[in-house]
Write an enzyme that holds these catalytic residues in place. Structure first.
Site, PDB file in Angstrom:
ATOM      1  N   THR A 136       0.872  -1.191   0.000  1.00  0.00           N
ATOM      2  CA  THR A 136       0.000   0.000   0.000  1.00  0.00           C
ATOM      3  C   THR A 136       0.903   1.234   0.000  1.00  0.00           C
ATOM      4  O   THR A 136       1.401   1.611  -1.062  1.00  0.00           O
ATOM      5  CB  THR A 136      -0.965   0.013   1.203  1.00  0.00           C
ATOM      6  N   LYS A 145       3.999  -7.104   3.703  1.00  0.00           N
ATOM      7  CA  LYS A 145       3.744  -5.698   3.451  1.00  0.00           C
ATOM      8  C   LYS A 145       3.405  -5.042   4.788  1.00  0.00           C
ATOM      9  O   LYS A 145       2.907  -5.706   5.708  1.00  0.00           O
ATOM     10  CB  LYS A 145       2.604  -5.505   2.450  1.00  0.00           C
ATOM     11  N   THR A 166      -1.784  -3.384  10.352  1.00  0.00           N
ATOM     12  CA  THR A 166      -1.829  -3.330   8.868  1.00  0.00           C
ATOM     13  C   THR A 166      -0.636  -3.981   8.254  1.00  0.00           C
ATOM     14  O   THR A 166       0.150  -3.392   7.520  1.00  0.00           O
ATOM     15  CB  THR A 166      -1.930  -1.944   8.228  1.00  0.00           C
ATOM     16  N   ASN A 222      -0.045  10.637   6.175  1.00  0.00           N
ATOM     17  CA  ASN A 222      -1.264  10.293   6.902  1.00  0.00           C
ATOM     18  C   ASN A 222      -2.269  11.423   7.020  1.00  0.00           C
ATOM     19  O   ASN A 222      -3.412  11.202   7.412  1.00  0.00           O
ATOM     20  CB  ASN A 222      -0.900   9.742   8.278  1.00  0.00           C
ATOM     21  N   THR A 240      -7.207  11.073   0.222  1.00  0.00           N
ATOM     22  CA  THR A 240      -7.518  12.044  -0.838  1.00  0.00           C
ATOM     23  C   THR A 240      -6.506  11.990  -1.976  1.00  0.00           C
ATOM     24  O   THR A 240      -5.534  11.272  -1.911  1.00  0.00           O
ATOM     25  CB  THR A 240      -7.564  13.455  -0.228  1.00  0.00           C
TER      26      THR A 240
END
Lengths: 411, 411
Positions: A161, A187, A198, A406, A411
């Site tokens: 990501t 990851k 995550t 972050n 966006t």
């Protein structure tokens, strides 16, 4: 690690180095760029499987589905399908249905039973998966599989990501005179904290190993590797570590008591530790890897709690970013960990530079410390002189880029 | 706060508004700039005193000295001397001797017994106080005292470190028909976390109050005000909150059971809460105040733990800085707090904007959310529907400036 000589590091190795495994990845349209966002690991034979999951109350839908697959298929898996760009977390019943649909589509594509397939997702929380793109992408996965490191590379790219680099590790070891290979891919970059945040990691091996031994080894190893890294103190809803063993190396089944068990366990730990360190080093915005070792705690658990508190301190992390030998922040973090500490007997070293002895400041060369702290890796040693407990934790510095990444992730 | 009408806010009030108190500050040379770095509060009569201290294992020397003063002087104080720019923490025996010397010098200057004086310090950890400058500065404190708000202003300036603004609060209340005044001053900007982190706060009142009632009120009030703020998760070695009551208002002694006790307690809490909010709003690098309310937890303690986890999340804080309505990070923080949460019944509101209902995403106007999140104050409401527990915590966003300030604090 004293047993490091018992295994061989394979610099270009990957999750497809162990016999029986293929992997691949492709772009199906979940990421805005053309980067890979869908991948699979496939095993030619039923692989003994084990997994550990996030401790977050809000476990994402894919974790439930993977847990069911492993439980209902007698602890075995044939394939794992993974997407990035969307976590399928906090997506309710539709999200659960989507995770089952991902599993079914992958089973169709690979001609497997549904419960031979595990599912993992990572990315933004709370948005439904665009299932048309995912389903279409999955039909392309069998063709994307390639034997060898190219397929593994495509897979390692597909699970990223905000990561800047892919994370792979591979070692070989001799068991009963047979060459056994262990490979890993992972990851993780943000929302990283001790309890599997995550973070997705996949370990493959061609060793024959009992399911029970694999599950317990995975749990123990996770405690001292993946659960000892932190980037930002946040624990994701999606973390999962899956291990698969094809058994094609031809060794007699590994389990505690096997003469080569200890060296297999050390090799397995090495793979997990290097992946964990790679995640910490690639922490969002990080410029350097930070390692904190704590010795002399009352127990290992106590040492772990203290090491995690220091590695997680925003002030310590900011000081490392600024190459500032601000040991006051280190000892302040030690003191607030909630663990037994003798306030008069603490030593602190930055690399080889002693800065605190018996809880008292030691005169040191600020220039030398500055040079050390500007390096690629910063090691903080804390010696408590209070017992036999020790632990190591890994993290990274806190930088402008962490905030930038972050503040505008969605966006 | 339902009882807000029982007390009157005094907009220009300060710690010298209650009868009997004087304060002052000056520059003695601990800060590199010419800003004040030494201050004192002086009471014309023996004041009933109470204090709470950091929970960090490494308590700085001044805390030990203040604890001794209050204990040996029958719970009374006449003066507090405070320096900024140097925390006198982790400074060993010399640091302890220096804290005693500060106390002795202040006692000399104000012609008091040593144990009538409390000492507080804030600033960099692990460096010895330049006692020549401190001692010289203390001789100037009696002349620096001024009745009224100018002295209080000089004091409020003298206790600041990386703070951008001074923090003061004042209210009046009627007790037995007598006007009672409560004033407060505080500092704190970084290393702020629930348990009283690099935070100094001073509350004065002219109420007559029993020592035991003052100490227990201080403890209870701290739990729901100062201990519910966080800037960066770090807990300082130096935090201290001191309350002094001169008794000059002429009321009959306050204690639980006194007909005006509840309204006095509410007024006291208001002063502490406004100081705590001011510290959170002035968090290092902060651009906005964040308030997290948690309702429907199994207990208040559980709600506090969840509220603190959300307010402390680097990812939530970064999202607020970026005005990003990323509620996924909020629910991920709720889920990792280690508290009982029903994963299917959580509602989340940003201000009045419902974004999650029954743990499911709700369609909302992103533009409206963006506008709200760009405001001066952001309120995050979490409703768990799981019990009667509630809590409120305060913090700030995580910004580039936080990193800048803390990457180069010592240099």
């Amino acid at each position: 690690m004293g047993v490091v000589s018992l295994f061989q590091i394979v610099p270009a190795g990957s999750i497809t180095s162990p016999k029986g495994f293929q992997a691949g990845g492709l772009h199906c349209g979940l990421k805005k760029t053309s980067r890979n966002d869908l991948g699979a690991i496939y095993c030619e034979v039923p692989a003994t499987a084990a997994a550990v999951y996030t401790t977050n109350v809000f476990q994402a839908a894919p974790l439930k589905v993977t847990r069911e697959s492993i439980a209902s298929n007698n602890g075995q898996l044939r394939a794992v399908v993974v997407n990035s760009g969307n976590a399928n977390a906090c997506t309710g019943r539709q999200g659960e249905a989507d995770a089952y649909a991902m599993r079914a589509a992958a089973a169709d594509a690979f001609r497997l039973a549904a419960d031979e397939v595990a599912v993992a997702s990572t990315g933004v929380i709370g948005e439904l998966l665009p299932m048309d793109r995912v389903a279409h992408g999955i039909t392309g996965l069998p063709a994307a599989l390639a034997v060898g490191d190219e397929g593994a590379d495509q897979f390692a790219q597909a699970i990223l990501t905000t990561d800047l680099v892919k994370k792979e590790s591979c070692v070989t070891i001799t068991v009963d005179g047979h060459e056994v290979t262990i490979g890993g891919a992972a990851k993780g970059s943000g929302m990283i904290h001790p309890n599997m945040a995550t973070m997705l990691a996949f370990v493959t091996t061609d060793a024959a190993i009992s399911p029970k031994a694999l599950q317990s080894l995975l749990g123990e190893t996770t405690d001292v590797t993946f659960n000892m890294i932190t980037v930002d103190g946040d624990t994701s809803t999606n973390d999962m570590l899956i291990a698969m063993a094809s058994g094609l190396a031809g060794n007699t089944e590994l389990a505690p008591g096997h003469p080569d068990w200890d060296s297999f366990a050390a090799a397995f730990r090495y793979v997990c530790q290097t992946l964990a360190q790679a995640i910490a080093r690639d922490g969002e915005g990080a410029t350097r890897l930070v390692e904190v070792t704590v010795n002399g705690a009352v127990t290992d658990l106590s040492a772990q709690a203290i090491a995690k508190t220091v590695i997680g301190s925003s002030l310590v992390k900011s000081a490392v970013f600024g190459a500032d030998a601000n040991w006051g922040r280190i000892i302040a973090a030690v003191g607030r960990a909630g663990e037994p500490v003798n306030p008069d007997t603490v030593d602190i070293q930055l690399g080889d530079i002693l800065v605190l002895s018996g809880s008292q400041p030691v005169a040191f060369d600020e220039e030398e410390a500055l040079e050390y702290l500007k390096g690629d890796t910063v090691v903080i040693h804390v010696e408590l002189h209070n017992g036999p407990g020790h632990a190591t934790a890994w993290g990274c510095d806190l930088t402008y880029d962490y905030v930038r990444i972050n503040a505008a992730y969605r966006t």
